[in-house]
Design a protein around this motif. Structure first.
Motif, PDB file in Angstrom:
ATOM      1  N   ARG A   7      43.146  44.468  51.651  1.00 48.74           N
ATOM      2  CA  ARG A   7      43.323  44.876  50.217  1.00 48.74           C
ATOM      3  C   ARG A   7      44.437  45.958  49.961  1.00 48.74           C
ATOM      4  NH1 ARG A   7      38.480  45.821  45.950  1.00 48.74           N
ATOM      5  NH2 ARG A   7      39.964  46.997  44.513  1.00 48.74           N
ATOM      6  N   GLN A  38      48.238  44.454  40.730  1.00 47.21           N
ATOM      7  CA  GLN A  38      47.022  44.233  40.263  1.00 47.21           C
ATOM      8  C   GLN A  38      46.404  42.694  40.416  1.00 47.21           C
ATOM      9  OE1 GLN A  38      47.208  43.988  35.671  1.00 47.21           O
ATOM     10  NE2 GLN A  38      49.377  43.865  36.067  1.00 47.21           N
ATOM     11  N   ILE A  40      45.124  39.932  42.741  1.00 45.35           N
ATOM     12  CA  ILE A  40      44.844  39.821  44.142  1.00 45.35           C
ATOM     13  C   ILE A  40      44.586  38.225  44.494  1.00 45.35           C
ATOM     14  CG2 ILE A  40      43.165  40.643  45.883  1.00 45.35           C
ATOM     15  CD1 ILE A  40      42.843  42.972  44.117  1.00 45.35           C
ATOM     16  N   HIS A  45      40.231  38.269  49.200  1.00 41.19           N
ATOM     17  CA  HIS A  45      38.764  38.519  48.895  1.00 41.19           C
ATOM     18  C   HIS A  45      37.695  38.428  50.083  1.00 41.19           C
ATOM     19  CE1 HIS A  45      39.606  38.531  44.478  1.00 41.19           C
ATOM     20  NE2 HIS A  45      40.696  37.921  44.927  1.00 41.19           N
ATOM     21  N   MET A  48      37.018  41.954  50.772  1.00 30.65           N
ATOM     22  CA  MET A  48      36.124  42.557  49.810  1.00 30.65           C
ATOM     23  C   MET A  48      34.665  42.104  49.869  1.00 30.65           C
ATOM     24  SD  MET A  48      38.523  42.405  46.299  1.00 30.65           S
ATOM     25  CE  MET A  48      39.826  41.615  46.879  1.00 30.65           C
ATOM     26  N   GLY A  76      38.175  40.406  35.611  1.00 29.82           N
ATOM     27  CA  GLY A  76      38.844  40.668  37.212  1.00 29.82           C
ATOM     28  C   GLY A  76      37.725  40.014  37.838  1.00 29.82           C
ATOM     29  N   ALA A  77      37.463  38.450  37.871  1.00 27.06           N
ATOM     30  CA  ALA A  77      36.138  37.905  38.591  1.00 27.06           C
ATOM     31  C   ALA A  77      36.543  37.509  40.166  1.00 27.06           C
ATOM     32  CB  ALA A  77      35.742  36.456  37.909  1.00 27.06           C
ATOM     33  N   GLY A  78      37.805  37.258  40.280  1.00 26.08           N
ATOM     34  CA  GLY A  78      37.950  37.002  41.754  1.00 26.08           C
ATOM     35  C   GLY A  78      37.086  35.760  42.256  1.00 26.08           C
ATOM     36  N   THR A  79      36.436  35.845  43.157  1.00 23.77           N
ATOM     37  CA  THR A  79      35.696  34.824  43.784  1.00 23.77           C
ATOM     38  C   THR A  79      34.367  34.654  42.815  1.00 23.77           C
ATOM     39  OG1 THR A  79      34.375  36.418  45.143  1.00 23.77           O
ATOM     40  CG2 THR A  79      36.154  35.163  46.188  1.00 23.77           C
ATOM     41  N   VAL A  96      36.413  36.478  33.727  1.00 25.69           N
ATOM     42  CA  VAL A  96      37.744  36.224  33.441  1.00 25.69           C
ATOM     43  C   VAL A  96      38.495  36.462  34.534  1.00 25.69           C
ATOM     44  CG1 VAL A  96      39.668  36.956  31.670  1.00 25.69           C
ATOM     45  CG2 VAL A  96      37.160  37.078  31.025  1.00 25.69           C
ATOM     46  N   ASN A 102      42.261  31.732  42.026  1.00 26.03           N
ATOM     47  CA  ASN A 102      40.919  32.513  42.029  1.00 26.03           C
ATOM     48  C   ASN A 102      39.963  31.823  40.975  1.00 26.03           C
ATOM     49  OD1 ASN A 102      42.282  34.048  43.671  1.00 26.03           O
ATOM     50  ND2 ASN A 102      42.270  35.864  42.705  1.00 26.03           N
ATOM     51  N   ALA A 126      42.515  39.496  31.266  1.00 26.30           N
ATOM     52  CA  ALA A 126      41.343  40.290  30.809  1.00 26.30           C
ATOM     53  C   ALA A 126      42.051  41.208  29.479  1.00 26.30           C
ATOM     54  CB  ALA A 126      41.064  41.242  31.732  1.00 26.30           C
ATOM     55  N   GLU A 141      35.947  45.360  38.037  1.00 28.71           N
ATOM     56  CA  GLU A 141      36.170  46.020  39.511  1.00 28.71           C
ATOM     57  C   GLU A 141      37.644  45.644  39.672  1.00 28.71           C
ATOM     58  OE1 GLU A 141      37.642  46.916  42.627  1.00 28.71           O
ATOM     59  OE2 GLU A 141      36.317  45.443  43.960  1.00 28.71           O
ATOM     60  N   GLU A 150      45.858  49.315  41.028  1.00 29.73           N
ATOM     61  CA  GLU A 150      45.104  48.152  40.093  1.00 29.73           C
ATOM     62  C   GLU A 150      44.682  48.948  38.635  1.00 29.73           C
ATOM     63  OE1 GLU A 150      42.035  45.737  41.675  1.00 29.73           O
ATOM     64  OE2 GLU A 150      42.646  46.546  43.629  1.00 29.73           O
TER      65      GLU A 150
HETATM   66  C1  LIG Z   1      39.630  43.807  43.217  1.00 27.90           C
HETATM   67  S1  LIG Z   1      39.342  42.175  42.708  1.00 27.90           S
HETATM   68  C2  LIG Z   1      37.508  42.325  42.351  1.00 27.90           C
HETATM   69  C3  LIG Z   1      37.276  40.634  42.401  1.00 27.90           C
HETATM   70  C4  LIG Z   1      35.703  40.616  42.345  1.00 27.90           C
HETATM   71  N1  LIG Z   1      35.292  41.160  40.816  1.00 27.90           N
HETATM   72  C5  LIG Z   1      34.933  41.235  43.336  1.00 27.90           C
HETATM   73  O1  LIG Z   1      34.403  42.361  42.975  1.00 27.90           O
HETATM   74  O2  LIG Z   1      35.075  40.658  44.397  1.00 27.90           O
HETATM   75  C6  LIG Z   1      40.024  42.154  41.132  1.00 27.90           C
HETATM   76  C7  LIG Z   1      40.169  40.779  40.575  1.00 27.90           C
HETATM   77  O3  LIG Z   1      40.762  40.744  39.222  1.00 27.90           O
HETATM   78  C8  LIG Z   1      41.693  40.022  39.241  1.00 27.90           C
HETATM   79  N2  LIG Z   1      42.734  40.589  37.977  1.00 27.90           N
HETATM   80  C9  LIG Z   1      43.402  41.693  38.032  1.00 27.90           C
HETATM   81  N3  LIG Z   1      44.096  41.984  36.719  1.00 27.90           N
HETATM   82  C10 LIG Z   1      43.326  41.237  35.934  1.00 27.90           C
HETATM   83  C11 LIG Z   1      43.635  40.918  34.403  1.00 27.90           C
HETATM   84  N4  LIG Z   1      44.449  41.487  34.093  1.00 27.90           N
HETATM   85  N5  LIG Z   1      43.144  39.864  34.062  1.00 27.90           N
HETATM   86  C12 LIG Z   1      42.368  38.894  34.762  1.00 27.90           C
HETATM   87  N6  LIG Z   1      41.915  39.202  36.187  1.00 27.90           N
HETATM   88  C13 LIG Z   1      42.745  40.392  36.666  1.00 27.90           C
HETATM   89  C14 LIG Z   1      42.557  39.850  40.363  1.00 27.90           C
HETATM   90  O4  LIG Z   1      43.276  38.862  40.512  1.00 27.90           O
HETATM   91  C15 LIG Z   1      41.344  40.013  41.365  1.00 27.90           C
HETATM   92  O5  LIG Z   1      40.808  38.574  41.558  1.00 27.90           O
END
Ligand SMILES: C[S@@+](CC[C@H](N)C(=O)[O-])C[C@H]1O[C@@H](n2cnc3c(N)ncnc32)[C@H](O)[C@@H]1O
Length: 320
Positions: A7, A38, A40, A45, A48, A76-79, A96, A102, A126, A141, A150
């Motif tokens: 990452r 920002q 990902i 993931h 992470m 920023g929920a990712g997985t 979100v 994702n 978000a 996160e 980010e």
């Molecule tokens: C660092 S990752 C963390 C993912 C998850 N929360 C975790 O801890 O494994 C950040 C996530 O937020 C998403 N993201 C970044 N900016 C965002 C935004 N403005 N709105 C929604 N999602 C966002 C990215 O695509 C990514 O999936």
């Protein structure tokens, strides 16, 4: 051994690296925000999910911060992993995620892990989204070393304004709750199998350095910023400070330390923390120092700026 975090490795590829990998084309190619690193994609993931410091820190913090039966928002929920942790205690979690792939993966994984009844995944930015009700806890996160790349600081600041307009005070509890940023002068070797390359490094200090990447600390670290997300906080880190060398050496790099206070566990008189991989930045030109000599260091960057932005701002001046 240096830990190369994919990452973070993405960040080294420079502005636009993620944009070219971003399968979500709802924003135009000319949208400058796609350049900021920002979003990902899912294939980053795994790293992470496999990081013990990050995962155990957040699991611990969320278990203490989320009240039983509470309502949680994750930005920023990712997985969906942090929403999964939250769902162990919450009655409702809104998760979100901006990237469509994702969000779809999070829905499937949260169902696979048995919490789909309590977690709603929303494919949205978000910065546009507000939950339908007040929430007890916001998990966010969007973190990178030094708050670079980010958009943690901007997204939370924007959320606070919109949340207070819609629901009024109090604000929810934020996880992470606070951050400490520090900087330290180093004599860092940048030799990679005979190839001299002073480039930014992400280093996990719990592992020994590679041969050729040995490091000596030339002075103790100094704090350059710290704040709580629930309070007003700076969006720019312009810092100048002096270090007194504790030993002779050649200042070749600055170590940037990012410590996230994920939550305060009052009843146990401790904090749940996540100290991220350190960012080691080469200085523009090595500076020879004698023990006792003072060296002035300055830098200036905006939260969410690029690593080259930080690099360009670094100035190191040796005193008499
Ligand atoms: C660092 S990752 C963390 C993912 C998850 N929360 C975790 O801890 O494994 C950040 C996530 O937020 C998403 N993201 C970044 N900016 C965002 C935004 N403005 N709105 C929604 N999602 C966002 C990215 O695509 C990514 O999936």
């Amino acid at each position: 051994m240096l830990q190369w975090n994919l990452r973070e490795d993405v960040a080294l590829h420079g502005p636009g690296a993620e944009a070219s990998m971003n399968p979500d084309s709802e924003r135009g190619d000319d949208d400058p925000e796609r350049e900021l690193g920002q979003f990902i994609p899912l294939h980053y993931h795994g790293q992470m999910l496999a990081s013990p410091a990050r995962m155990l820190g957040f699991r611990d913090a969320i278990a203490h911060a989320v009240p039983a039966g509470g309502v949680v928002l994750e930005l920023g929920a990712g997985t969906g992993v942090l929403s999964f942790f939250a769902a162990q205690r919450a009655s409702r979690v809104y998760a979100v995620e901006r990237l469509a792939d994702n969000a779809a993966a999070a829905r499937a994984l949260l169902a696979r892990n048995g919490v789909a009844d309590r977690v709603t995944v929303i494919h949205a930015d978000a910065r546009d989204y507000l939950p339908p009700t007040r929430v007890d806890v916001v998990i966010c996160e969007l973190l990178h070393a030094c708050l670079l790349r980010e958009q943690q600081a901007a997204v939370i600041a924007d959320f606070k304004t919109r949340y207070l307009e819609r629901f009024g005070p109090p604000l929810p509890l934020f996880v992470p709750e606070a951050i400490f940023l520090a900087v330290q002068p180093l004599e860092q070797q940048f030799n990679f199998y005979g190839f001299e390359a002073p480039v930014p490094l992400f280093v996990d200090r719990t592992s020994p350095p590679l041969p050729g990447n040995e490091v000596r600390e030339l002075a103790p670290p100094q704090l350059y910023a710290h704040f709580e997300y629930a309070e007003p906080y700076p969006m720019r880190f312009a810092w100048s400070g002096s270090f007194t060398a504790t030993e002779d050496g050649e200042l070749t790099a600055l170590r940037f330390i990012t410590k996230n206070i994920l939550t305060v566990v009052l009843e146990e008189q401790r904090t749940a923390d996540w100290v991220m991989s350190e960012l080691v930045m080469p200085v523009p030109a090595p500076v020879a120092l004698r023990a006792g000599q003072v060296v002035t260091v300055s830098f200036d960057y905006e939260a969410g700026a690029s690593i080259p932005d930080l690099s360009r701002s670094i100035v190191v001046t040796a005193g008499a």
